[in-house]
Each structure stands twice: as structure tokens, then as C-alpha cells.
Write an enzyme that holds these catalytic residues in place. Structure first.
Site, PDB file in Angstrom:
ATOM      1  N   LYS A  62       0.863  -1.196   0.000  1.00  0.00           N
ATOM      2  CA  LYS A  62       0.000   0.000   0.000  1.00  0.00           C
ATOM      3  C   LYS A  62       0.893   1.237   0.000  1.00  0.00           C
ATOM      4  CE  LYS A  62      -4.204   1.036   2.619  1.00  0.00           C
ATOM      5  NZ  LYS A  62      -4.749   0.950   3.981  1.00  0.00           N
TER       6      LYS A  62
HETATM    7  C1  E4P Z   1      -8.111   1.929   3.819  1.00  0.00           C
HETATM    8  O1  E4P Z   1      -7.305   1.192   3.290  1.00  0.00           O
HETATM    9  C2  E4P Z   1      -7.839   2.690   5.052  1.00  0.00           C
HETATM   10  O2  E4P Z   1      -7.122   1.870   5.942  1.00  0.00           O
HETATM   11  C3  E4P Z   1      -9.087   3.098   5.795  1.00  0.00           C
HETATM   12  O3  E4P Z   1     -10.258   2.745   5.103  1.00  0.00           O
HETATM   13  C4  E4P Z   1      -9.058   4.487   6.336  1.00  0.00           C
HETATM   14  O4  E4P Z   1     -10.277   4.743   6.999  1.00  0.00           O
HETATM   15  P1  E4P Z   1     -10.480   5.941   8.033  1.00  0.00           P
HETATM   16  O5  E4P Z   1     -10.724   7.184   7.270  1.00  0.00           O
HETATM   17  O6  E4P Z   1     -11.694   5.515   8.829  1.00  0.00           O
HETATM   18  O7  E4P Z   1      -9.219   5.999   8.877  1.00  0.00           O
END
Ligand code: E4P
Length: 224
Positions: free
Chosen positions: A84
């Protein structure tokens, strides 16, 4: 649409896996910071062995050389690992190089369809619009999902839209309607998807009627 869990908590992942609904997992440094007594590498391997599907682990390097080194290391943790990378110029450059090496990339922190287009063009396998955070900024997060899906479809880009930062059950329905390939969901939202007060009430009534039926049948057998 496939469902991923957005967590680094192994108990939540095991529970969702047992429900038969879990296709993958996304993690990030903030989610990992809630865990203790285990390294990121150890936890990601544990998740991969449980889920046996794509598990995103996030890079924290900020320059291209650092991202390439970290991305290659993370990719070697397990064959299910997806690297990622936050989108910016260095992120795109690193993603393009790693993708050419056959490493699967989840391009994260996507807040516009233009960013999604760039990520898909650079070779990302997954592109993650952050719906909830866009909503928080007073814009329509799901519109970015809809636009990205439309663009990827029209130009036959193989990248998959991974709807992220989903905060409540309606977000999942809307992501599915928008054509997202994947929704990544916090465990609490997954449990909320399962619940409906009429289901609870229905179960209670069926059980009460079943008890009445058993009692009545026993009474009829005793006094034919
Ligand atoms: C996605 O890969 C992220 O880890 C996640 O959805 C972020 O979500 P948040 O805005 O609730 O932190």
C-alpha cells in the site's frame, strides 16, 4: 463486490473469516498502532495465513528509493501481501516500478477521480478512494467512487476500485451500487450490516411460537 476488513486486529479478522464473508484485509499504520506485542511484519503474516487473500500493508518511506526498498521487503513477507502506497509523485513513481516487477499495489489516500486515474495508469492493482474522509471535508465521497468506476470501465483499465474509509452500513450499499470491486469495512460496520431489529423480533416470535407448539403437542399427547 468483495468485502475486505479494515483492521489489524486478528480477533476481528478471525471472526469475520468464520462468517464466510472475508475476501481480504487492509491495514495501515494507524490501525497497527492500536495493536501491541507484535511487529507489523508478524501481524501481516498472521493475517495472510488466516485470510489467504489480498492483505494490504502500508509503506511509510517518503522518497522513491525508500519506497522501492520498503515495498520490495513488504512484498516478500507473504505471497498474499499487497503493498500500500500513498499517492503523490514519489508514490506514483515507486508504484509504477514495483508494479512492473509484478508486485501488487494498493494506491491509498485517494481523494479525487484524477488521483484514481493516475494510480490506475501507473499500474496499481487496487485504487482506494477514502469516502468517509471526503464526506468529512463536506464533499460527496461516493461520487469519487462512481467517477473512478466509470473511468476504469470506459477505458478498460484493469485497476479495481477499493472503496475505503467507509463509516456505516449505507456506505457499503452505495459502494456496491456505484460498482466498486471491493469495500473495506471496519469490524463494527460489518456487524452493523448484519443487524436488523425486525430480524431480532422475528427470531423471538418464532421461538415463542415454537415453545407454545411443543407445549400444546405435549398436552394433546397426554390428553388425547
Ligand atoms: C483503507 O485502506 C484505510 O485503511 C481506511 O479505510 C481508512 O479509513 P479511516 O478514514 O476511517 O481511517
Amino acid at each position: 463486490m468483495r468485502l475486505f476488513l479494515d483492521t489489524a486486529n486478528i480477533d476481528e479478522i478471525r471472526a469475520a473469516h468464520k462468517m464466510g464473508v472475508l475476501a481480504g484485509v487492509t491495514t495501515n499504520p494507524s490501525l497497527m498502532a492500536k495493536e501491541s506485542g507484535i511487529t507489523y511484519r508478524e501481524r501481516v503474516i498472521e493475517i495472510c495465513e488466516t485470510v489467504k487473500g489480498p492483505v494490504s500493508a502500508e509503506c511509510t518511506a517518503r522518497d522513491v528509493a525508500g519506497l522501492l526498498e520498503e515495498g520490495r521487503q513488504i512484498a516478500a513477507w507473504n505471497p498474499h501481501v499487497v503493498v500500500k502506497i500513498p499517492i503523490d509523485q514519489n508514490g506514483l513513481e515507486a508504484a509504477a516500478t514495483l508494479a512492473k516487477e509484478g508486485i501488487k499495489i494498493n494506491m491509498t489516500l485517494i481523494f479525487s477521480a484524477n488521483q484514481a486515474l493516475l494510480a490506475a495508469t501507473a499500474g496499481a492493482t487496487y485504487v482506494s478512494p477514502f469516502v468517509g474522509r471526503i464526506d468529512d471535508a463536506g464533499q460527496d465521497g461516493m461520487e469519487v467512487v462512481r467517477e473512478s468506476v466509470e473511468i476504469f470501465d470506459r477505458y478498460h483499465l484493469p485497476a479495481q476500485v477499493l472503496a475505503a474509509s467507509l463509516r456505516h452500513p449505507r456506505h457499503i450499499v452505495e459502494a456496491a451500487q456505484a460498482g466498486a470491486s471491493i469495500a473495506t469495512i471496519p469490524y463494527a460496520v460489518l456487524k452493523a450490516m448484519l443487524k436488523h431489529p425486525l430480524t431480532d423480533l422475528g427470531i423471538e416470535r418464532f421461538l415463542a411460537d415454537a415453545r407454545t407448539y411443543v407445549r400444546e403437542s405435549a398436552r394433546q399427547r397426554a390428553n388425547p
